[in-house]
Design an enzyme around this catalytic site. Structure first.
Site, mmCIF file in Angstrom:
data_model
loop_
_atom_site.group_PDB
_atom_site.id
_atom_site.type_symbol
_atom_site.label_atom_id
_atom_site.label_comp_id
_atom_site.label_asym_id
_atom_site.label_seq_id
_atom_site.Cartn_x
_atom_site.Cartn_y
_atom_site.Cartn_z
ATOM 1 N N ASP A 393 39.395 53.182 48.296
ATOM 2 C CA ASP A 393 40.496 52.631 49.086
ATOM 3 C C ASP A 393 39.956 52.244 50.471
ATOM 4 O O ASP A 393 39.275 53.045 51.116
ATOM 5 C CB ASP A 393 41.619 53.667 49.200
ATOM 6 C CG ASP A 393 42.875 53.039 49.787
ATOM 7 O OD1 ASP A 393 43.688 52.530 48.983
ATOM 8 O OD2 ASP A 393 43.013 53.042 51.030
ATOM 9 N N ILE A 394 40.215 51.006 50.893
ATOM 10 C CA ILE A 394 39.707 50.548 52.189
ATOM 11 C C ILE A 394 40.491 51.253 53.304
ATOM 12 O O ILE A 394 41.733 51.269 53.280
ATOM 13 C CB ILE A 394 39.847 49.019 52.318
ATOM 14 C CG1 ILE A 394 39.046 48.332 51.191
ATOM 15 C CG2 ILE A 394 39.363 48.533 53.679
ATOM 16 C CD1 ILE A 394 39.231 46.849 51.112
ATOM 17 N N GLU A 436 44.737 47.305 48.253
ATOM 18 C CA GLU A 436 43.399 47.449 48.816
ATOM 19 C C GLU A 436 42.622 48.534 48.075
ATOM 20 O O GLU A 436 41.663 49.088 48.589
ATOM 21 C CB GLU A 436 43.484 47.764 50.316
ATOM 22 C CG GLU A 436 44.005 49.143 50.671
ATOM 23 C CD GLU A 436 45.534 49.223 50.794
ATOM 24 O OE1 GLU A 436 46.234 48.402 50.164
ATOM 25 O OE2 GLU A 436 46.008 50.105 51.508
#
Lengths: 526, 116
Positions: A393-394, A436
């Site tokens: 996950d960014i 994301e």
């Protein structure tokens, strides 16, 4: 009186002997028909049989070819010319084929083929026979005189006629038989070609993965024909470039990608949508070979486009093996037919890829991920191997999106996706999980290996940066890793375990990798 | 054909002796023509052909022997056949071969005649 009788008897006896001898020759012609030998050897035997039966010193057989109207000396014995050709006109052929026309003539009385017979005047030929079967002209048979230039007697002329008829039939049979044989050989070749193509097409028809498909195509082509070097390229319309998909042989000079505008060969293939051939030393070439093209494709090669319903998808480039001395027409025909099959298969694979991948990040879609993960878990269970799942996950993505806009957000997604794509092995599966969030499925990988991969990817993201509209963005991501069967027994719990680990990373400072606990340690905790 | 045709040859003084082996009924018999032409070119123009081992001679064989006769006639040489079977002798006679070549019962007789 008795002396006279005995004289007559002797003559009769001689006659009987002579007939017997001719009969023997006829039976020998029959034998000759049943022998297995080449056409030319059989013709020669027939000629000798005839000459020996008549007691003649020389002779020859001319054969007539109906489609070209050409007559050529196919077989001769002691004639001045060993080879001789001439043409007949249609009217002359008609006259000669006429059923009522006599077969055997004295050369001096024969009104046709004047020029030809003039050229053989040195041989002092005695008789000529027109060889024909059912009003079909087959050729001519010429014979010289007997020993001491003695001409044939009328009786011998009639022998010649009988023998000529038999020889006509024999030759006609040979010709029909050899035509049949040739047709059979051609048919065998065709069957072989079709079976090669069938096998090659079968190899590629069910493959939906583009990379695997083009690897297979390359090896299928090497089955079809003897090649030294070859490559397949797919055309990327958006970037106007060609991407190298697979190759065979020396690849040191092959770039991963070639811009359309840099290569005349690529332009030619893309414009013409037709195959073409370069052959070193040949004066007429489809275009001047530039240095770059020569480096990539070699000096002698064939380019065959990969087309699907007129759409240009890419090309196959092939260099014949040195031992094979270039491609034959058959090779090129087969490769072309194969390329048609390949075109359909490539299109299929491209459509499939589009259906399962995210257009923006070029990563696999969630739907496909679920299906593949299930398959991989089943496989891992069957072979008692482990399988790792990494969730990514960014960090602070929402913030980035809000502050710099969606365009920047998309660029960041693409940037991270590219790093993920580079990090994986062939059998690994990089996925856009949603928003994301990304996932990596790593078959045949345990927790230690998976954590190492996650850590490597994390560092790559951390150490890289992205510049959008003059603004430099440093990016990081959080990771959660779970492994089948250590952490979970089924797909849903495996995903959940990775998710929980990822959540832990997020909660504890981000930009880090967390391994999900194994089932055993969880039980111990309880 | 059941057996391959072969021949051996030998030059005795100015006489070429050819001994055939096998039926003179296929193209193998062309060897006789070739050997004779070779020697005629070297001015060896007296030739004895021993046909003892060739009991069967058909029209292919005859056609080749006619060629040999023609060549020897041209170079003003002489030809003899020896050890002819009765059937072959009849055939040779009928085809007029014996007008140009003398038949002998034995090879030595023919050689002696040509040498003497």
């Amino acid at each position: 009186m008795s002396e006279q009788m005995s004289d007559l008897e002797q003559k009769m006896q001689q006659q009987v002997l002579r007939y017997e001898y001719v009969l023997e020759a006829l039976s020998d012609i029959g034998d000759e028909l049943c022998r297995v030998s080449s056409f030319d050897a059989q013709l020669k035997s027939l000629l000798h049989l005839l000459l020996g039966t008549l007691g003649v010193r020389k002779g020859g057989i001319f054969l007539f070819e109906n489609y070209s109207k050409k007559v050529s000396l196919r077989c001769s014995w002691k004639l001045v010319h060993k080879t001789y050709d001439f043409e007949l006109d249609q009217d002359e052929v008609k006259l000669l084929e006429d059923e009522s026309a006599e077969i055997t003539h004295r050369v001096k009385d024969f009104s046709h083929l004047k020029n030809c017979l003039q050229d053989f005047s040195e041989d002092n030929l005695d008789c000529i026979s027109v060889l024909k079967v059912r009003e079909k002209l087959i050729g001519f048979l010429v014979v010289g005189h007997k020993l001491k230039e003695v001409p044939l007697t009328d009786k011998e002329m009639s022998f010649l006629k009988t023998l000529s008829r038999n020889i006509s039939v024999a030759i006609n049979n040979f010709l029909l038989l050899s035509e049949l044989r040739e047709a059979n050989v051609r048919l065998d070749e065709k069957i072989q070609e079709v079976s090669i193509l069938y096998q090659a097409s079968q190899m590629i028809s069910s493959e939906l993965q583009l990379q695997a498909l083009l690897d297979m195509a390359m090896s299928a082509i090497s089955e079809i024909t003897d090649i030294e070097r070859g490559s397949t390229w797919l055309y990327d319309e958006e970037h106007r470039s060609f991407n190298l998909m697979s190759h065979l042989g020396d690849a040191t000079e092959l770039p991963d990608s070639l811009a359309l505008e840099d290569s005349d060969i690529l332009q030619l293939a893309q414009e013409r949508k037709e195959s073409f051939e370069y052959e070193q030393g040949k004066t007429e070439q489809p275009a001047i070979l530039k240095r770059l093209d020569e480096k990539v494709f070699g000096r002698s090669f064939v380019v065959v486009p990969i087309l699907n319903q007129g759409e240009f998808l890419g090309l196959v480039h092939l260099c014949a093996a040195e031992s094979a001395n270039g491609f034959t027409n058959r090779d090129i025909r087969l490769i072309k037919v194969f390329a048609v099959q390949l075109g359909a298969a490539v299109k299929n694979a491209q459509l499939y890829e589009q259906a399962i991948t995210d257009g923006m990040t070029k990563l696999y879609l969630h739907r496909y991920f679920k299906q593949r993960l299930l398959d991989e878990i089943k496989r891992a269970a069957r072979f008692k191997r482990s399988l790792a799942l990494i969730m990514v996950d960014i960090d602070h993505f929402k913030c980035l999106n809000d502050n710099y806009g969606h365009q920047t957000g998309d660029d960041v997604l693409r940037h991270v996706a590219a790093i993920l794509r580079r990090a994986v092995r062939t059998h690994d599966l990089p996925v856009r999980y949603g928003g994301e969030e990304f996932a990596l499925v790593l078959p045949e990988t345990d927790m230690t290996g998976a954590v190492a991969v996650a850590e490597r990817v994390r560092r790559s993201i951390e150490n890289d940066y992205l510049e959008v509209a003059g603004v430099v963005h440093k990016i990081s991501a959080s990771f959660g890793v779970s492994v089948f069967p250590d952490c979970a027994d089924d797909m849903d719990s495996l995903i959940k375990a990775a998710d929980v680990a990822l959540y832990w990373s997020k909660e504890h400072g981000r930009n880090q990798v967390t391994a999900a606990p194994s089932k055993i340690s969880r039980e111990a905790d309880l | 054909m059941s057996e391959e045709f072969s021949l051996t040859h030998q030059v005795d003084g100015n006489v070429l002796i050819i001994r055939t082996n096998g039926y003179l009924n296929d193209l193998g018999a062309e060897q006789v023509d070739e050997i004779c032409s070779e020697h005629l070119e070297k001015s060896i123009n007296k030739i004895v052909i021993n046909l003892e081992q060739s009991p069967l001679i058909n029209s292919i064989g005859i056609s080749i022997l006619i060629g040999v006769i023609e060549a020897i006639e041209e170079s003003e040489g002489a030809l003899a056949f020896t050890n002819l079977t009765p059937t072959n002798r009849k055939t040779f006679e009928m085809m007029g071969l014996l007008q140009f070549a003398q038949p002998f019962d034995k090879e030595e007789e023919a050689v002696a005649k040509f040498k003497g």
